[in-house]
Write an enzyme that holds these catalytic residues in place. Structure first.
Site, mmCIF file in Angstrom:
data_model
loop_
_atom_site.group_PDB
_atom_site.id
_atom_site.type_symbol
_atom_site.label_atom_id
_atom_site.label_comp_id
_atom_site.label_asym_id
_atom_site.label_seq_id
_atom_site.Cartn_x
_atom_site.Cartn_y
_atom_site.Cartn_z
ATOM 1 C CE1 TYR A 150 -4.328 0.192 10.136
ATOM 2 C CE2 TYR A 150 -3.434 -1.860 9.739
ATOM 3 C CZ TYR A 150 -3.252 -0.572 9.911
ATOM 4 O OH TYR A 150 -2.016 -0.001 9.415
ATOM 5 C CD GLU A 163 1.224 -1.491 9.494
ATOM 6 O OE1 GLU A 163 0.111 -1.308 9.016
ATOM 7 O OE2 GLU A 163 2.215 -1.833 8.660
ATOM 8 C CG ASP A 211 -1.757 1.000 1.128
ATOM 9 O OD1 ASP A 211 -2.345 1.466 0.539
ATOM 10 O OD2 ASP A 211 -1.975 1.473 2.431
ATOM 11 C CD GLU A 233 -0.424 -6.101 7.338
ATOM 12 O OE1 GLU A 233 -0.760 -5.971 6.042
ATOM 13 O OE2 GLU A 233 -0.867 -5.367 8.307
#
Ligand code: GCB
Length: 592
Positions: A465, A501, A160, A410
């Protein structure tokens, strides 16, 4: 690999500036054999993508060419001349006049060529550097090239951030004596008030070596003969987070009493250890506060910029950050040198991001193709990944700021094949550097129940998230999910946990009285929910917010001129969350 520095026996010429520039296909088949016939010029260091208005350049997939004339200093007779490229993203080819002198794959680590036999002191030569931005299933990071209906080649990838390419870091020409220091390794320890310094100096040929340790005022505090050994610094001042202290290890190659080469390697005396669920620096528990960052600025793309370097570190200090992760690739060496000098702690990451085809399946997490297979992430990818680890450690091993290696972001660590893929890479990392802990950053699909590799690593770095991609806009549910998740990892592994994160996209200037995603209030409330949770869980030893600043990405329906999870905007203005963060982190001061 030593960073080039001018010393009493070495000279250094910086080749940054404006170079001729051309895109493959516009300048003939063999652009390196003659002067580039092009109207374009590009800045070095800078990614080339955002410099031009022509989208065919920005979106080009393949080679571009940089060229300039270089004059070799006339006093270099008898010395070796080395050409060094700090980074060519993702693949570089260097030509001196028409001769290929170096080729390198891997966009974020330096490479060099001894060009002595191709040049003459006092004379000019034509330097051409080809740079290729293609990503495939066997590059790190991986990607896929497809051909669109109108015949254009397009690059897709599973990470990303925008695939910025070109010469984003400096290019150098430097001299070394014929017999010279090729490498230095320093490993430090603390023995009461004494610092121990295990050192190893590699030379281009066998030659007598002398080493001295100088303190910051230039006083000699230890001395030894021989290419390897252990030095002791009495009454040492250790390197500490927030209180940097650097010594110089001055290595000298001797010939009949004369110094023929000298190089000063800065280092700090500090130890790092994981004990139980604690992360110890110099034997004391350390709590990470800070960010995942990017090398990303307007116009320059990933181009290194000293003004942003200084300003970013100022903002981190203002916020009370004591650390950051070099997500998702090794950063310019200037960044690590700065961290060394200012006592900022670094988690140093390879460019292994996007080893996860489950992401293709969207938020279902259901892999559409297996991640680890002969046609996807395979043995060749692993070989490239191993090279990336080798080059990262070779470059960064002497930085006291670097306290941990992160070998992937990840990966699909819950999928079949993950363990087979990662076990040898972890073994390699530990062999190359037995002194630093190793981690990877776990994706949300990998849970304490289904992850297949966490037990191999020292620290659990976890990206989550809740409240953003999951339980969007519902922070009460998000907080519950997060707590259950973290407690699951803590109970199963008993290792330190860093939340590597967590974050929410936030449009500067968007406000609401309700919990509405994208508003400044929501980002602040989201972070507060996470922080409350961390404070309840003993094993959590760090919090790195995603992200320090907004950054550019490829096009996507979740992205509004890039990723907006920055606590600062792309031009480094604080969003509302920044002040709350400052209040929390300055109060914590490295301890929870
Ligand atoms: C992640 C990735 C990071 C992305 C972030 C996001 O998990 O590690 O590279 O930018 O999520 O904002 O989606």
């Amino acid at each position: 690999m030593l960073k080039p520095r001018p010393t009493a026996t070495r000279e250094l010429v910086n080749l940054d500036g404006v170079w001729k520039f051309a895109v493959e296909g516009t300048v003939g088949e063999t652009p390196w054999t003659g002067p580039l016939d092009t109207p374009l010029e590009a800045a070095v260091p800078a990614s080339y993508n955002d410099l031009f208005t022509d989208s065919a350049i920005r979106d080009h997939v393949g080679w571009v060419w940089y060229q300039r004339q270089v004059r070799v200093p006339r006093g270099w007779e008898g010395d070796r001349a080395i050409l060094r490229v700090d980074a060519a993203t993702h693949r570089g080819r260097v030509y001196v006049d028409g001769a290929l002198v170096a080729e390198h794959i891997g966009g974020y680590t330096p490479f060099e060529a001894d060009i002595t036999d191709h040049i003459r002191p006092g004379q000019e030569f034509r330097l051409t550097i080809g740079v290729n931005n293609e990503l495939t299933n066997t590059t790190i990071p991986p990607g896929r090239i497809t051909v669109s209906q109108d015949g254009r080649r397009t690059q897709t990838y599973l990470h990303d951030f925008y695939n910025y390419a070109g010469l984003a870091r400096s290019v150098w020409l430097y001299s070394v004596p014929a017999v010279h220091i090729a490498d230095i390794t320093v490993v430090t320890g603390l023995d009461g008030t004494t610092g121990t310094v295990d050192y190893e100096v590699t030379t281009s040929m066998t030659a007598p070596v002398r080493v001295r340790v100088l303190d910051p005022s230039g006083d000699e505090v230890a001395v030894s003969d021989g290419a390897s050994g252990t030095l002791r610094i009495e009454d040492v001042t250790p390197w500490r987070p927030g209180a940097a202290h650097l010594y110089d290890l001055v290595a000298e190659v001797m010939d009949a009493g004369d110094v023929v080469d000298t190089y000063a390697q800065p280092f700090g005396v500090r130890t790092v250890e994981v004990r139980g669920a604690q992360f110890l620096i110099n034997g004391e528990p350390f709590y990470f506060t800070g960010f995942g960052k990017h090398e990303d600025t307007p116009v320059r793309g990933k181009g290194h910029d000293d003004a942003y370097l200084v300003h970013d570190f100022q903002l981190m200090e203002w916020a009370g950050a004591n650390s950051f992760r070099t997500s998702h690739y090794p950063y310019a060496e200037e960044v690590l040198d700065f961290a060394d000098r200012h006592g900022i702690v670094v988690i140093d990451e390879t460019a292994a991001v996007g080893l996860n085809l489950a992401v293709e399946g969207g938020l279902t997490g259901a892999p559409v193709r297996p991640t680890f297979s002969p046609d996807t992430i395979n043995d060749d990818t692993r070989a490239a990944h191993a090279r990336a680890i080798r080059e990262l450690i070779a470059r960064d091993k002497n930085h006291p700021s670097v306290v941990m290696w992160c070998i992937a972001n990840e990966p699909s660590s819950n999928e079949e094949g993950a363990r087979e893929y990662f076990e040898p890479l972890l073994e390699l990392t530990r062999k190359l550097d037995p002194t630093r802990p190793v981690c990877y950053a776990a994706v949300m699909f990998a849970t304490s129940d289904n992850d297949r590799i966490a037990d191999l690593f020292d620290v659990l770095c976890i990206n989550r998230y809740y409240g953003w991609y999951i339980a969007t806009g519902d922070l009460a549910t998000a907080e519950r999910y997060l707590e259950g998740d973290l407690r699951g990892w803590a109970a199963k592994f008993g290792k330190p946990i860093i939340m590597s994160e967590y974050g929410a996209d936030t449009l500067q200037g968007l406000h609401s009285v309700w919990d509405q995603p994208w508003t400044e209030e929501y980002q602040a409330a989201y972070l507060a929910a996470y922080h409350r949770t961390f404070d309840r869980i003993e094993e959590v030893v760090g919090e790195h917010i995603w992200n320090f600043a907004d950054f550019q990405t490829s096009n996507g329906i979740h992205r509004v001129d890039g990723n907006r999870k920055g606590v600062f905007t792309r031009d480094r203005r604080p969003k509302a969350a920044a002040r709350a963060l400052r209040a929390r982190w300055r109060g914590l001061d490295g301890r929870k």
